[in-house]
Design a protein around this motif. Sequence first.
Motif, PDB file in Angstrom:
ATOM      1  N   PRO A 295      41.423  28.041  28.269  1.00 27.36           N
ATOM      2  CA  PRO A 295      42.654  27.278  28.500  1.00 27.36           C
ATOM      3  C   PRO A 295      42.968  26.421  27.276  1.00 27.36           C
ATOM      4  O   PRO A 295      42.054  25.930  26.608  1.00 27.36           O
ATOM      5  N   PRO A 296      44.238  26.234  26.949  1.00 25.98           N
ATOM      6  CA  PRO A 296      44.588  25.413  25.777  1.00 25.98           C
ATOM      7  C   PRO A 296      44.222  23.950  26.007  1.00 25.98           C
ATOM      8  O   PRO A 296      44.265  23.457  27.138  1.00 25.98           O
ATOM      9  N   LEU A 297      43.884  23.277  24.931  1.00 24.87           N
ATOM     10  CA  LEU A 297      43.607  21.846  25.022  1.00 24.87           C
ATOM     11  C   LEU A 297      44.887  21.093  25.344  1.00 24.87           C
ATOM     12  O   LEU A 297      45.972  21.450  24.885  1.00 24.87           O
ATOM     13  N   LYS A 298      44.737  20.000  26.095  1.00 24.49           N
ATOM     14  CA  LYS A 298      45.898  19.180  26.441  1.00 24.49           C
ATOM     15  C   LYS A 298      46.265  18.249  25.286  1.00 24.49           C
ATOM     16  O   LYS A 298      47.448  17.968  25.064  1.00 24.49           O
ATOM     17  N   LEU A 299      45.263  17.775  24.554  1.00 22.05           N
ATOM     18  CA  LEU A 299      45.540  16.861  23.438  1.00 22.05           C
ATOM     19  C   LEU A 299      44.345  16.776  22.517  1.00 22.05           C
ATOM     20  O   LEU A 299      43.232  17.207  22.845  1.00 22.05           O
ATOM     21  N   GLN A 300      44.593  16.198  21.330  1.00 22.44           N
ATOM     22  CA  GLN A 300      43.519  15.774  20.430  1.00 22.44           C
ATOM     23  C   GLN A 300      43.818  14.342  20.005  1.00 22.44           C
ATOM     24  O   GLN A 300      44.969  14.002  19.702  1.00 22.44           O
ATOM     25  N   ALA A 301      42.787  13.496  20.007  1.00 21.03           N
ATOM     26  CA  ALA A 301      42.950  12.092  19.650  1.00 21.03           C
ATOM     27  C   ALA A 301      41.958  11.759  18.541  1.00 21.03           C
ATOM     28  O   ALA A 301      40.739  11.836  18.752  1.00 21.03           O
ATOM     29  N   LEU A 302      42.482  11.403  17.374  1.00 22.20           N
ATOM     30  CA  LEU A 302      41.672  11.243  16.173  1.00 22.20           C
ATOM     31  C   LEU A 302      41.729   9.791  15.698  1.00 22.20           C
ATOM     32  O   LEU A 302      42.790   9.296  15.323  1.00 22.20           O
TER      33      LEU A 302
ATOM     34  N   PHE B 248      36.634  -8.190  17.411  1.00 22.99           N
ATOM     35  CA  PHE B 248      37.868  -8.324  16.644  1.00 22.99           C
ATOM     36  C   PHE B 248      39.056  -7.999  17.544  1.00 22.99           C
ATOM     37  O   PHE B 248      39.031  -7.013  18.295  1.00 22.99           O
ATOM     38  N   GLU B 249      40.088  -8.819  17.467  1.00 22.32           N
ATOM     39  CA  GLU B 249      41.279  -8.597  18.288  1.00 22.32           C
ATOM     40  C   GLU B 249      41.925  -7.240  17.984  1.00 22.32           C
ATOM     41  O   GLU B 249      42.403  -6.562  18.876  1.00 22.32           O
ATOM     42  N   VAL B 250      41.941  -6.854  16.695  1.00 22.90           N
ATOM     43  CA  VAL B 250      42.518  -5.558  16.340  1.00 22.90           C
ATOM     44  C   VAL B 250      41.716  -4.425  16.979  1.00 22.90           C
ATOM     45  O   VAL B 250      42.275  -3.447  17.469  1.00 22.90           O
ATOM     46  N   GLY B 251      40.391  -4.571  17.001  1.00 20.74           N
ATOM     47  CA  GLY B 251      39.556  -3.560  17.645  1.00 20.74           C
ATOM     48  C   GLY B 251      39.848  -3.445  19.122  1.00 20.74           C
ATOM     49  O   GLY B 251      39.935  -2.342  19.679  1.00 20.74           O
ATOM     50  N   LYS B 252      40.023  -4.593  19.775  1.00 21.46           N
ATOM     51  CA  LYS B 252      40.348  -4.594  21.202  1.00 21.46           C
ATOM     52  C   LYS B 252      41.705  -3.940  21.442  1.00 21.46           C
ATOM     53  O   LYS B 252      41.886  -3.170  22.397  1.00 21.46           O
ATOM     54  N   GLN B 253      42.670  -4.231  20.569  1.00 27.51           N
ATOM     55  CA  GLN B 253      44.000  -3.622  20.693  1.00 27.51           C
ATOM     56  C   GLN B 253      43.926  -2.106  20.522  1.00 27.51           C
ATOM     57  O   GLN B 253      44.537  -1.351  21.288  1.00 27.51           O
ATOM     58  N   MET B 254      43.186  -1.659  19.512  1.00 29.40           N
ATOM     59  CA  MET B 254      43.027  -0.219  19.293  1.00 29.40           C
ATOM     60  C   MET B 254      42.392   0.451  20.493  1.00 29.40           C
ATOM     61  O   MET B 254      42.835   1.521  20.942  1.00 29.40           O
ATOM     62  N   ASP B 255      41.337  -0.159  21.009  1.00 28.98           N
ATOM     63  CA  ASP B 255      40.618   0.387  22.153  1.00 28.98           C
ATOM     64  C   ASP B 255      41.544   0.541  23.356  1.00 28.98           C
ATOM     65  O   ASP B 255      41.549   1.574  24.031  1.00 28.98           O
ATOM     66  N   GLN B 256      42.355  -0.486  23.598  1.00 30.64           N
ATOM     67  CA  GLN B 256      43.250  -0.457  24.755  1.00 30.64           C
ATOM     68  C   GLN B 256      44.361   0.575  24.575  1.00 30.64           C
ATOM     69  O   GLN B 256      44.673   1.339  25.493  1.00 30.64           O
ATOM     70  N   GLU B 257      44.960   0.615  23.392  1.00 35.60           N
ATOM     71  CA  GLU B 257      46.062   1.553  23.157  1.00 35.60           C
ATOM     72  C   GLU B 257      45.572   2.996  23.123  1.00 35.60           C
ATOM     73  O   GLU B 257      46.284   3.916  23.550  1.00 35.60           O
ATOM     74  N   PHE B 258      44.363   3.199  22.648  1.00 37.01           N
ATOM     75  CA  PHE B 258      43.762   4.534  22.671  1.00 37.01           C
ATOM     76  C   PHE B 258      43.571   5.003  24.113  1.00 37.01           C
ATOM     77  O   PHE B 258      43.953   6.126  24.471  1.00 37.01           O
ATOM     78  N   ALA B 259      43.011   4.139  24.940  1.00 39.03           N
ATOM     79  CA  ALA B 259      42.797   4.495  26.348  1.00 39.03           C
ATOM     80  C   ALA B 259      44.116   4.727  27.071  1.00 39.03           C
ATOM     81  O   ALA B 259      44.231   5.625  27.918  1.00 39.03           O
ATOM     82  N   THR B 260      45.117   3.933  26.735  1.00 42.40           N
ATOM     83  CA  THR B 260      46.437   4.101  27.373  1.00 42.40           C
ATOM     84  C   THR B 260      47.033   5.466  27.035  1.00 42.40           C
ATOM     85  O   THR B 260      47.577   6.148  27.920  1.00 42.40           O
ATOM     86  N   PHE B 261      46.930   5.868  25.769  1.00 40.71           N
ATOM     87  CA  PHE B 261      47.434   7.186  25.382  1.00 40.71           C
ATOM     88  C   PHE B 261      46.731   8.290  26.171  1.00 40.71           C
ATOM     89  O   PHE B 261      47.358   9.208  26.692  1.00 40.71           O
ATOM     90  N   LEU B 262      45.396   8.199  26.238  1.00 41.91           N
ATOM     91  CA  LEU B 262      44.653   9.222  26.959  1.00 41.91           C
ATOM     92  C   LEU B 262      45.028   9.257  28.431  1.00 41.91           C
ATOM     93  O   LEU B 262      45.255  10.328  29.013  1.00 41.91           O
ATOM     94  N   ARG B 263      45.134   8.093  29.042  1.00 35.53           N
ATOM     95  CA  ARG B 263      45.465   8.028  30.469  1.00 35.53           C
ATOM     96  C   ARG B 263      46.864   8.599  30.734  1.00 35.53           C
ATOM     97  O   ARG B 263      47.076   9.288  31.733  1.00 35.53           O
ATOM     98  N   ASP B 264      47.786   8.355  29.823  1.00 39.89           N
ATOM     99  CA  ASP B 264      49.160   8.791  30.039  1.00 39.89           C
ATOM    100  C   ASP B 264      49.400  10.264  29.696  1.00 39.89           C
ATOM    101  O   ASP B 264      50.387  10.852  30.168  1.00 39.89           O
ATOM    102  N   HIS B 265      48.527  10.857  28.873  1.00 40.07           N
ATOM    103  CA  HIS B 265      48.834  12.204  28.373  1.00 40.07           C
ATOM    104  C   HIS B 265      47.826  13.287  28.771  1.00 40.07           C
ATOM    105  O   HIS B 265      48.077  14.461  28.521  1.00 40.07           O
ATOM    106  N   LEU B 266      46.673  12.892  29.338  1.00 40.06           N
ATOM    107  CA  LEU B 266      45.751  13.915  29.799  1.00 40.06           C
ATOM    108  C   LEU B 266      46.224  14.512  31.132  1.00 40.06           C
ATOM    109  O   LEU B 266      46.810  13.823  31.951  1.00 40.06           O
TER     110      LEU B 266
END
Length: 410
Positions: A218-225, A392-410
Amino acid sequence: MSPVCVYRLTMGVLGTVTWLTAASALGAAVFAAYLYSSLPPDVTEPRKALIVKGFMRSHFFMAWVHEKMGFGIMRPQPPPRASHPSLEVTDASFDGVRVLVYKPPAQKTATESKMAGLLWFHGGGWVIGSIDEYDGLVGRIANKTGAVVVSVEYRLAPEHKFPIPFEDCLTATQHFLQHASEYGVDPTRIGVAGDSAGGNLAAAVALRLNKDDKKKFPPLKLQALVYPALQAFDFQTPSYVRGHKFSPVVLPPNLMIVFWIKYLNNNMSLVDTFSNNGHTAALKKSRFASFVDRDFLDESVPRSTPDEDVSIDLPDDIKDILNPYFSPLMAEDADLSGLPNTYVTVCGKDILRDDGIMYAKRLEMAGVQVQLVRYPSGFHGIMSMTSEPFYFEVGKQMDQEFATFLRDHL
């Protein structure tokens, strides 16, 4: 021994200790001044970044000494696994590849009876890192996305050079796609993801499944790099040049080149040649040079015009730098077409920034749906720094936005 001798010996020892203390203090002050003065301008939370940089430089130095003394690669012992009370965490083997499977409670809805799935490939320059070290981060991804996350323990270089780490990740992904239902996962809702070298492996797996294995799985749904390492062709991109000037917080240019070479052939005599782009000097007019075109970074730079008559002739021990499964940016335009929905994050203070930007631009030109997210003040590895003492606040922001993308697009 006479009292005079004892006195003189005592004063001599005290004097030595005093001088050692003073020398140590002076050395520490000079080292701190060097670290602070060479921090990239406008880096996020510079005082914390200074501490991280000092810690990393000390670690790299000890690792270098460890290897020079003949003890091999210094791989730190992973911390104890985090507690994941809401997850079922299972050790497993996917066709001989060790994995950890993080399974959240099933959440059936009116439209979906199965969960999404994600393969995670850890970073570490293909040389260090493990699924145990990434336990905390992967557990957070599973909790925040509600997806079943498979963390892959691929074999490491230089003991296992390319293509072995790539093949381990591919094997684990193929197995999961075939056996998804055993984990309550919908095989049409599976993605691949990773950071740094893991981002390289995720991109390579996606390329392979999109090309050679397209009809088998089956084709992959997404790639997150996440700040991926995608090419070993040009080590003079603007972000690498900046890294030589300001000495990045975590990943200096020469260390990244060492990682690439250990993954490729472990011939450390090539470090200076790679650093100066001597290994690809004869290919400046080839189509491969156009794959890492500076025009992708700055449209005021003219597009390169490949000369189709250029001879592509590299020594056998470095020819894989043109292999897209080693360097995904070396993929032909036609092979980029049809790749899944892609998420790329880059940090402004990271030598790998330009790799991610160029790949996102090339994917966009190939008709792939791409989201490129930039964190100008961030640095390499910061998404893992979301808890004390390295928070780091930037790390926390990245972590949250990464998870949001995965949750919304998987």
